[in-house]
Design a protein around this motif. Sequence first.
Motif, short mmCIF file in Angstrom:
data_model
loop_
_atom_site.label_atom_id
_atom_site.label_comp_id
_atom_site.label_asym_id
_atom_site.label_seq_id
_atom_site.Cartn_x
_atom_site.Cartn_y
_atom_site.Cartn_z
N GLY A 81 29.21 30.24 31.40
CA GLY A 81 30.99 31.01 31.87
C GLY A 81 31.90 31.48 30.54
O GLY A 81 31.94 31.08 29.97
N ARG A 82 33.22 31.86 32.24
CA ARG A 82 34.50 32.16 31.34
C ARG A 82 35.11 31.40 31.08
O ARG A 82 36.40 31.86 30.72
N LEU A 83 34.95 30.43 31.97
CA LEU A 83 35.94 29.37 31.85
C LEU A 83 35.96 27.82 31.31
O LEU A 83 34.34 27.82 31.16
N ARG A 84 36.19 27.44 30.09
CA ARG A 84 36.09 25.57 29.85
C ARG A 84 37.14 25.14 29.69
O ARG A 84 37.96 25.63 29.20
N LEU A 85 37.19 23.98 29.79
CA LEU A 85 37.72 23.12 30.37
C LEU A 85 38.16 21.71 29.83
O LEU A 85 37.19 21.49 29.65
#
Length: 307
Positions: free
Chosen positions: A218-222
């Motif tokens: 995915g494009r979100l890394r937290l």
Amino acid sequence: MDRLSSMAVFVRAADLGSFAAAADAFEISGPMVGKHVRFLEERLGVRLLNRTTRRQSLTEAGQAYYERCRAVLAEAEAADAVVADELSEPRGRLRVTMPALLGRHCIAPLLMKLARKYPHLELDLSFADPIADIVEAGYDLAIRTGDLDDQSGLIARRIASQRMVVCGARSYLRANGKPKSLDDLAAHQAIIYRRSGRVRPWLFPQQDQPAREIMPSGRLRLDDLEAIADAAAQGMGLAWLPYWLVRERLNAGALVDLFGGQVEFLYDCHALWPRSPRLPLAEAHDMTQAPGPPLTPRPPSGRALGR
């Protein structure tokens, strides 16, 4: 002479560096300190201390004996304290380190209940995701989840398990469809948990086989689970999160459990503490009676957090 008393005098003399200082500590005479040391040396048939007019030092045999004496004396004190503890309530300071979110949501409420019950108990709590060296940092107890790494010098007990669920917002599911199987996850946007530069796979149990690993994309890394839950509730993608963290969002309808608990994975939660000295009495009292995961060095209960 009493061997345990002589050991205590010998250890104190080695720690303080002189017979005179040990004599002051025990309120006995200097010659009596010498008698205790000679008693041990004669019994063992070896010299424990090299002494000159200016200094004293442990022999090689003395150093080895000194280390074992310290352990024996610590165990003797612990044995005495066990009996004393039966007649008293928990008191003193308990230092605990734990993961930030798990600590706030699951562990701290138990410890607060304990502190309310026992007014002489002091709590020193650290909520930190980086794993601390328990002994070096001076902690009495550590709570850790997942696989354990080096446990040398530590005692570990499984105290609970945390359910992991795949969840997403209704808005995301309306726009992208609902995955019907684990194979469908590859076609969806995942909100990725990245910790210490490492992306961790999503794990799913299989019958009589190792857990299946699915690497999220995915494009979100937290690096914060609470932020991942918020992003998932905003429809930014699917998330793999502990049930205790998203329970309220699931109950409120902000998130949907996609697989209905059929493929949930359980992460073990462990309590670790140094082998010596023993923990304060606080760890032994009533924590399994509080709601949430048990936090006590006893055989595992098998409970799942948030159930």
